[in-house]
Design a protein around this motif. Structure first.
Motif, mmCIF file in Angstrom:
data_model
loop_
_atom_site.group_PDB
_atom_site.id
_atom_site.type_symbol
_atom_site.label_atom_id
_atom_site.label_comp_id
_atom_site.label_asym_id
_atom_site.label_seq_id
_atom_site.Cartn_x
_atom_site.Cartn_y
_atom_site.Cartn_z
ATOM 1 N N VAL A 65 45.228 46.053 34.938
ATOM 2 C CA VAL A 65 46.625 46.530 34.988
ATOM 3 C C VAL A 65 46.482 45.808 32.805
ATOM 4 N N SER A 66 46.217 44.278 33.094
ATOM 5 C CA SER A 66 46.721 43.582 31.800
ATOM 6 C C SER A 66 45.746 44.014 31.116
ATOM 7 N N ARG A 67 44.389 44.625 30.933
ATOM 8 C CA ARG A 67 43.104 44.595 30.520
ATOM 9 C C ARG A 67 44.105 45.809 29.988
ATOM 10 N N ARG A 68 44.124 46.574 30.576
ATOM 11 C CA ARG A 68 44.635 48.385 29.895
ATOM 12 C C ARG A 68 45.974 47.692 29.277
ATOM 13 N N ASN A 74 45.529 47.522 21.667
ATOM 14 C CA ASN A 74 44.426 46.925 20.408
ATOM 15 C C ASN A 74 44.447 46.079 20.442
ATOM 16 N N VAL A 75 44.430 45.470 21.391
ATOM 17 C CA VAL A 75 44.388 43.772 21.110
ATOM 18 C C VAL A 75 42.827 43.487 22.657
ATOM 19 N N ARG A 76 42.615 41.995 21.426
ATOM 20 C CA ARG A 76 42.145 41.355 23.122
ATOM 21 C C ARG A 76 42.505 40.826 23.739
ATOM 22 N N ILE A 77 42.380 41.064 25.197
ATOM 23 C CA ILE A 77 42.153 40.477 26.599
ATOM 24 C C ILE A 77 42.753 38.409 26.062
ATOM 25 N N GLY A 78 44.388 38.073 26.251
ATOM 26 C CA GLY A 78 44.516 36.857 26.012
ATOM 27 C C GLY A 78 45.234 36.762 24.705
ATOM 28 N N GLU A 79 45.381 37.442 23.528
ATOM 29 C CA GLU A 79 46.194 37.545 22.940
ATOM 30 C C GLU A 79 47.706 37.701 23.162
ATOM 31 N N GLU A 80 47.485 39.054 22.597
ATOM 32 C CA GLU A 80 48.938 39.738 22.923
ATOM 33 C C GLU A 80 49.817 39.786 24.365
ATOM 34 N N THR A 91 45.676 33.760 28.850
ATOM 35 C CA THR A 91 46.280 33.501 27.797
ATOM 36 C C THR A 91 46.651 32.901 26.998
ATOM 37 N N SER A 92 47.692 32.562 25.827
ATOM 38 C CA SER A 92 47.890 31.999 24.594
ATOM 39 C C SER A 92 48.812 31.882 23.810
ATOM 40 N N GLU A 93 48.841 31.113 22.813
ATOM 41 C CA GLU A 93 50.553 31.330 22.422
ATOM 42 C C GLU A 93 51.113 32.069 21.594
ATOM 43 N N LYS A 94 49.340 33.385 21.597
ATOM 44 C CA LYS A 94 50.207 34.334 21.136
ATOM 45 C C LYS A 94 50.853 35.546 21.848
ATOM 46 N N THR A 95 50.689 35.520 23.429
ATOM 47 C CA THR A 95 50.953 36.234 24.424
ATOM 48 C C THR A 95 52.236 36.471 24.430
ATOM 49 N N ARG A 96 52.377 37.366 24.503
ATOM 50 C CA ARG A 96 54.227 38.206 24.593
ATOM 51 C C ARG A 96 54.077 39.315 26.341
ATOM 52 N N ILE A 97 53.255 39.345 26.417
ATOM 53 C CA ILE A 97 53.123 40.745 27.571
ATOM 54 C C ILE A 97 51.707 39.627 28.785
ATOM 55 N N LYS A 98 53.486 39.472 29.864
ATOM 56 C CA LYS A 98 52.338 37.999 30.911
ATOM 57 C C LYS A 98 52.512 39.063 31.752
ATOM 58 N N TYR A 99 51.023 38.843 32.251
ATOM 59 C CA TYR A 99 50.896 39.867 33.795
ATOM 60 C C TYR A 99 50.428 38.543 34.805
ATOM 61 N N LEU A 100 50.782 38.681 35.815
ATOM 62 C CA LEU A 100 51.018 37.017 36.234
ATOM 63 C C LEU A 100 50.816 37.881 37.941
ATOM 64 N N THR A 101 49.994 37.092 38.662
ATOM 65 C CA THR A 101 50.636 37.016 39.926
ATOM 66 C C THR A 101 51.930 36.410 40.552
#
Length: 700
Positions: A65-68, A74-80, A91-101
């Protein structure tokens, strides 16, 4: 995105979230709740003051779902947009939407109880009632009181009882977003089939030959059934007359698949080709596969059930619930009218199926859960009275408290110990955490890290037994080590050490029929556990040395002792000759060492008096899996601890227990403690085993 129903409810959702700290969103299948709800809140500025977290019960769903969403943004996974699952953080410091178990979010709350990094927490797929999601529901109820003004909590689901959750959260609002499902024709069979695998095969081929285009989704119970059916489908499809029907692409879907194989189900098929997707219940709601027109519902699911009285997990194929049946049927109506073929009579559905699935918290071991709750240091925390949406049995909680006391995570008064706090920092079940900490004291941490990592693999690492020897004890292939007959933990260690000597050569894994992906996963897990242990031991651990030291006889002995301490609640006493065992306190049928074990008997056919095991599970009969021999003198102090055990004190209660909470009889009979004393000689040991065997035989 514009075609998804939830987008049309954007204003209503935003208005309700603005006015309420907690909102329940019931989004029917196909509504877009998992992908679009966080995007709506992101657009409306909720990510400016913190991250938008979206929990998933399954690793596969968190990743896919995060990849979708990253693709849609239109961003690379691990950025926003990123994801975090156990042993993997994208994830990174840029991440604003974070999917996690949900498990990862629980671990984060250990180090930051207020979860200040998040402005919104969305508990998605809550209807699956995973153990961790249920704990999070209780914690969110507390957290909202602390952070009422700057935290929003949304509980989303396809089929959850919204009224029940609303009452749990002080009558919070419930929003319902309809999905756009096309009509689905439900077809029941008249008689239950002898084999749901064979019945699924027959129905799938019948659809392929007779029905118009459209993909077929087949629900199986687990990886074994899936692989069996995929093989049969490939054989049958290849035997069809060329040109008699369209081409076929057969795809498995389950949690142990490599990511690159999982994502294949989201790609459309080639022209004039039908996809057969053979899946576990992961495709009920967690993942949506477009293009499905036909669903074959076997009516079954593989479920783990924990019995706290015996300490045993049973892995059983059970009937699904009516809620699950509805979800499975709904997958056929996503893109156009579809059909759902139920391989069970309508009378079975109406009369035998439960209305809803039993929550995982009522059928799981709760040792890890209780350790987590104890480590939160909440002043008013009484484990037996924690506020769950559906409470587990008192017996399950008592069993968990007992386990944690025996591995030194709790003291006699139920307070978490310094060891318990360290155990809680490790992303492992308590028995493995305790093993690592004891191994550090016994100077065999390097070996323990390897064994724990091997046991933490999500896949089957070792070669499967051949068909011809399924009824016999399987011996390891000649080119793999045998653990010196001491047990499976030592074998796992030796296998990894051999692989290390090849500089982690993938070809070596293939030559020895070891799962490459699983072994690579083990290597990564081991590296991370080494780093965590270095932090826990305050830098006293040399990670490089820990990664490179090989085991010898002394290390093997120390490792087995560490395992004995870690598996303190799982000691087994030998009751009869050969491989019949009864775990302490387990009064019914005999438990056996799993046929795949490399644990060796002596020249008299005797297995060791005491073993520890990683898992006790019921399939055709009760089996101990991943078994290791331990010495009697290591066992006695553990059993003696049981005499001091008081479950009510362990729970954190501040007064005498009421009539509903009774102490269980957990003291060990004197004869069981005495049993750990070594017999005077070998002959008496053999004779004692024979007498027990004959006595049992005479009772039949």
């Amino acid at each position: 995105m514009g075609d998804l129903p939830i987008v049309r409810f954007e204003e209503k959702i935003v208005e309700t979230v603005k006015e309420n700290p907690v909102v329940v969103v019931i989004g029917e299948t196909g509504s877009g709740k998992s992908t679009q709800l966080p995007r709506i809140l992101y657009r409306r500025g909720y990510a400016k003051s913190g991250i938008i977290a979206v929990t998933q019960p399954r690793r596969v769903a968190a990743v896919s779902v995060s990849r979708r969403v990253a693709q849609e943004q239109n961003v690379r996974i691990g950025e926003e947009v990123g994801y975090a699952i156990r042993f993997e953080d994208r994830t990174s410091e840029k991440t604003r939407i974070k999917y996690l178990t949900d498990g990862v979010l629980l671990r984060e709350s250990l180090f930051n109880p207020e979860l200040n990094q998040y402005s919104v927490i969305i508990l998605d797929e809550a209807h699956e009632r995973s153990l961790n999601t249920d704990i999070l529901l209780g914690l969110m109820k507390r957290l909202i009181k602390w952070r009422h003004s700057n935290l929003k909590v949304l509980i989303t689901s396809a089929t959850l009882d919204g009224g029940k959750v609303s009452r749990f959260f002080s009558d919070c609002p419930v929003l319902t977003v309809p999905g756009e499902l096309f009509p689905v024709e439900i077809v029941h069979i008249s008689e239950p089939p002898k084999s749901y695998v064979e019945a699924s095969l027959k129905k799938a081929i019948d659809i392929h030959v007779r029905e118009p285009e459209g993909d077929i989704l087949i629900f199986m119970t687990g990886q074994d059934d899936i692989e069996k059916l995929v093989l049969k489908l490939e054989e049958r499809v290849q035997s069809l007359e060329e040109g008699s029907c369209m081409d076929a692409l057969i795809l498995p879907l389950h949690g142990s698949l490599p990511p690159e194989m999982q994502v294949r189900v989201f790609s459309p098929p080639p022209p004039n080709c039908r996809r057969f997707i053979v899946s576990t219940n992961i495709a009920e709601t967690s993942l949506t596969v477009d293009g499905v027109v036909y669903v074959i519902d076997s009516g079954y699911v593989k479920q783990r059930q924990y019995n706290p009285s015996t300490g045993m997990y049973s892995l059983e194929v059970v009937q699904i619930s009516k809620v699950q049946a509805k979800q499975r049927a709904g997958r056929a109506g996503r893109t156009r009218p579809g059909k759902c073929y139920r391989l069970y009579p309508s009378t079975v559905y109406h009369d035998d199926f439960l209305d809803a699935t039993v929550p995982e918290i009522q059928r799981s071991s709760l040792a890890g859960t209780v350790l987590y709750l104890k480590s939160l240091d909440l002043a008013d925390m009484d484990i037996l009275k924690f506020d769950f949406l559906d409470s587990p049995s008192v017996k399950s909680l008592e069993d968990a408290l007992k386990q944690l006391y025996l591995v030194d995570a709790l003291d006699e008064n139920g307070s978490i110990t310094s060891l318990g706090r360290k155990m809680a920092e490790l992303p492992l079940e308590p028995s493995l955490s305790r093993t690592l900490l004891e191994a550090n004291e016994l100077d065999c941490l390097s070996q323990a890290l390897t064994v724990v990592s091997m046991l933490s693999s999500e896949t089957t690492l070792l070669p499967a037994p051949s068909k011809s020897s399924e009824k016999k004890r399987r011996h390891t292939p000649l080119n793999l080590p045998d653990g010196f007959g001491l047990g499976d933990h030592i074998q796992l260690l030796q296998i990894y050490e051999q692989w290390y000597q090849t500089d982690y050569n993938i070809d070596w894994c293939k030559e020895n029929n070891l799962q490459v992906r699983g072994m690579l996963f083990v290597r990564d897990v081991r590296k991370q556990l080494s780093q965590i242990m270095q932090k826990i031991t305050e830098g006293s651990l040399d990670v490089q040395t820990s990664n490179r030291r090989r085991g010898g006889q002394q290390e093997y002995k120390n490792l087995r002792k560490a395992l004995c301490i870690g598996y303190a609640n799982q000691l087994a006493e030998r009751m009869i000759r050969h491989n019949g065992y009864r775990p302490l306190g387990f009064k019914s049928e005999l438990v056996q060492v799993h046929p795949s074990s490399v644990l060796k008997s002596d020249e008299d056919g005797m297995l060791p008096n005491y073993v520890v095991y990683h898992e006790l599970i019921v399939t055709s009969r009760p089996f101990m899996r991943n078994v290791c021999a331990v010495e009697m003198r290591w066992v006695a102090p553990i059993l003696a601890k049981l005499e001091k055990l008081n479950v009510f004190k362990l729970s954190g209660g501040s007064s005498q227990p009421d009539n509903q909470i009774q102490e269980v009889a957990l003291t060990v009979e004197k004869k069981e403690i005495a049993a750990v004393q070594p017999p005077e000689d070998r002959a008496s040991m053999i004779q004692a085993a024979r007498e027990r065997f004959l006595a049992r035989k005479g009772q039949k």
